[in-house]
Design a protein around this motif. Structure first.
Motif, PDB file in Angstrom:
ATOM      1  N   PRO A  59       0.841  -1.221   0.000  1.00  0.00           N
ATOM      2  CA  PRO A  59       0.000   0.000   0.000  1.00  0.00           C
ATOM      3  C   PRO A  59       0.863   1.252   0.000  1.00  0.00           C
ATOM      4  N   PHE A  60       0.462   2.256  -0.789  1.00  0.00           N
ATOM      5  CA  PHE A  60       1.225   3.512  -0.869  1.00  0.00           C
ATOM      6  C   PHE A  60       0.796   4.503   0.203  1.00  0.00           C
ATOM      7  N   GLY A  61      -0.369   4.260   0.771  1.00  0.00           N
ATOM      8  CA  GLY A  61      -0.973   5.263   1.675  1.00  0.00           C
ATOM      9  C   GLY A  61      -0.221   5.440   2.966  1.00  0.00           C
ATOM     10  N   SER A  62      -0.752   6.363   3.802  1.00  0.00           N
ATOM     11  CA  SER A  62      -0.063   6.677   5.046  1.00  0.00           C
ATOM     12  C   SER A  62      -0.508   5.769   6.179  1.00  0.00           C
ATOM     13  N   TRP A  63      -1.415   4.833   5.900  1.00  0.00           N
ATOM     14  CA  TRP A  63      -1.801   3.881   6.947  1.00  0.00           C
ATOM     15  C   TRP A  63      -1.782   2.464   6.376  1.00  0.00           C
ATOM     16  N   PRO A  64      -1.639   1.459   7.279  1.00  0.00           N
ATOM     17  CA  PRO A  64      -1.548   0.077   6.795  1.00  0.00           C
ATOM     18  C   PRO A  64      -2.862  -0.414   6.195  1.00  0.00           C
ATOM     19  N   ILE A  65      -2.740  -1.160   5.075  1.00  0.00           N
ATOM     20  CA  ILE A  65      -3.916  -1.763   4.435  1.00  0.00           C
ATOM     21  C   ILE A  65      -3.616  -3.258   4.263  1.00  0.00           C
TER      22      ILE A  65
END
Ligand code: C2E
Ligand code: CA
Ligand code: CA
Length: 534
Positions: free
Chosen positions: A179-185
């Motif tokens: 995941p690229f986001g700022s939280w875990p997916i």
């Protein structure tokens, strides 16, 4: 000093308090609402970003599953082209080469009549029965979700086969997406036929899948996590992607902690500023400015009479400020305030306009009548008055000598500036009166140099005439300078008699009339004229 007299009644105070409360409340809201709105907006946008990230992660994972499947198909197509001896060295080499060059392919197997004859891992001595496929997909490929492998240890694998060959893949390959986001997916791959988890990036709560199956929902929340479900019936699997809401909630809590105190501080500051502003607005200067802007000031007219025959010769224009309670504030109070705060020229301008509006017709019909207008030193600092009078006189067809100008000794404090202006006013035909004469500090000798026409004897010299030693001297001096005189504040017949006997030409005072509104002044004048004629 001035505020004490600017009659503020109890009702006004209640109104003011009410206004203060209203404005303060509105201001607090005006500050807090944007703060709260920005917090809500930030939260809303973070939520949107959160869902967008989940969605785009799901899309990327789906693309990945397709990519892995495509690779398996290409590998199968290549190995099925092999025409040499089955399970011979060349066949085994080709199978190995394929596992080497196709990243996602772990093993290639050769199966005939459901019997595994050889694979890229080894050429077996004994044959082994290979299970039936879990399903055949629309393109005719056989699909296995199986723990069967060639090495006899438990490892769940995905296998795809066509013809005599089967390729085996690690199910993690399908969901190996960062995941690229700022939280875990996290993500789980579910086999639709067996309804079981084929691969998952973290521990997956199977109840979620049960709930998803029952409800057929594509997104829902469960124990603080947001789940997104994408079903791919053609490929026989579903993707479940999830992320915890906790980081999102923590971010908005942090934001609230940051913004709310700031909002409160800004509100408090705004309230203090408003109160200060209100106090300023309530100040006499602002109230006067309001009255000027709203053209609330009124002009009253006090008749001036010829002492020898009692005939009216004109009137003095005296400004009044109507108050909310119906009373009139006298100029003694607000004219000094206007002079101090730079509002006097605006008042003069309004008085001049009122004189023409009120009595323009009257003056035109009675060319022997005049109106005298009080000026402040600042009115003589420039030619603005003359520039204003000239067109008004023309418009109302009034002669310049019908507008007289009353100035005080204070106007001569800076003669270099005022004298030329006064000269020009006189040259234009206006009579200039010196007002409140004798009350100033200037010496009497300067009188002879002044460009004036009439001297107004202040009320204080008219009051108790019998005791005043100086009044006859003032009169004598005026006579020797050939100045005519108007006595102010004439209240009794005996004062009028005395003044008449001493050669004062004109009188003004309550003996004749108080200052009257224009209509009443004209009525008074008409009545006086008829009385004198009969
Ligand atoms: P002022 O020019 O000496 O005006 C005469 C004042 O004496 C007026 O007061 C008038 O109402 C009052 N008065 C007249 N006759 C009698 C009387 O028989 N007995 C008594 N007790 N008082 C009498 P007001 O209207 O309150 O004006 C006060 C002052 O305010 C004026 O004194 C003048 O200096 C100033 N003023 C009035 N109107 C204007 C204006 O339009 N512009 C300027 N710059 N000053 C003005
Ligand atoms: Ca006056
Ligand atoms: Ca006066």
């Amino acid at each position: 000093m001035f505020c004490i007299n600017i009659n503020r009644k109890a009702g006004d105070d209640v109104k003011t308090r009410h206004r203060v409360r209203l404005i303060t409340g509105m201001l607090t809201l005006a500050v807090l609402l944007p703060v709260l709105f920005s917090i809500w907006l930030a939260h809303h946008q973070a939520e949107k970003r959160f869902l967008n990230e989940l969605n785009s992660y799901t899309d990327r994972t789906l693309r990945r599953t397709i990519q892995v499947e495509e690779q398996a198909k290409i590998a199968l197509w290549e190995i099925n082209r092999f025409r040499g001896e089955a399970c011979g060295p060349e066949h085994l080499k080709t199978m190995r080469r394929l596992t080497f060059s196709f990243r996602h392919v772990q093993e290639v197997m050769f199966i005939r009549n459901r019997t595994l004859l050889c694979s890229s891992l080894e050429n077996r001595e004994e044959d082994r029965l290979w299970p039936r496929p879990d399903r055949i997909n629309a393109e005719g490929y056989a699909v296995w979700f199986t723990e069967n492998n060639d090495l006899n240890f438990y490892h769940y694998m995905v296998a795809l086969g066509i013809g005599s060959h089967v390729v085996v893949m690690d199910p993690m390959s399908f969901i190996d997406v960062i995941p690229f986001g700022s939280w875990p997916i996290d993500v789980a791959l579910i086999g639709l036929n067996q309804n079981r988890v084929i691969a998952s990036s973290a521990r997956f709560d199977e109840r979620v899948w049960q709930r998803a199956r029952q409800s057929n929902l594509s997104t829902f929340e469960h124990q603080g996590n947001v789940y997104l479900i994408r079903r791919q019936p053609d490929s026989g699997f579903a993707l479940v992607v999830w992320a915890s809401r906790l980081p999102l909630e923590k971010a908005s809590r942090d934001q609230l902690l940051l913004w709310l105190p700031l909002g409160v501080v800004i509100s408090a500051l705004a309230v203090v500023l408003t109160l200060r502003l209100l106090r300023r607005i309530q100040s006499p200067r602002y109230r006067l400015l309001d009255a000027i802007n709203a053209s609330e000031l009124r002009v009253f007219y006090q008749p001036i009479v010829n002492l020898s025959n009692g005939r009216v010769v004109g009137a003095e224009a005296l400004v009044r400020w109507p108050q909310p309670d119906g009373s009139m504030l006298t100029p003694d109070i607000f004219i000094p305030l206007a002079e101090q705060t730079g509002l006097i020229t605006r008042i003069t301008r309004q008085v001049v306009e009122s004189v023409f509006r009120d009595l323009g017709d009257y003056l035109h019909v009675h060319p022997d009548m005049h109106i005298s207008i009080n000026l402040a030193p600042e009115d003589l600092a420039s030619d603005h008055l003359l520039d204003m009078l000239t067109p008004l006189l023309a418009r109302w067809e009034v002669e310049p000598h019908q507008i007289a100008l009353e100035i005080t000794e204070r106007s001569f404090a800076d003669p270099k500036v005022t004298s030329p202006v006064i000269e020009r006013l006189r040259a234009a035909g206006h009579a200039v009166y010196i007002d409140d004469f004798g009350t100033g500090y200037s010496s009497l000798s300067y009188l002879q140099d002044l460009p004036i026409d009439i001297l107004k004897i202040d009320k204080s010299f008219v009051d108790a005439l019998e005791y005043k030693q100086v009044t006859p001297h003032i009169i004598e001096m005026a006579k020797s300078l050939k100045l005519k005189m108007v006595a102010e504040g004439v209240e009794t017949e005996s004062q009028a008699d005395w003044l008449r006997q001493h050669g004062v030409q004109f009188g003004q005072g309550w003996l004749y009339s108080k200052a009257l509104p224009a209509g009443e002044y004209i009525a008074w004048f008409t009545q006086q004229n008829t009385t004198l004629l009969t």
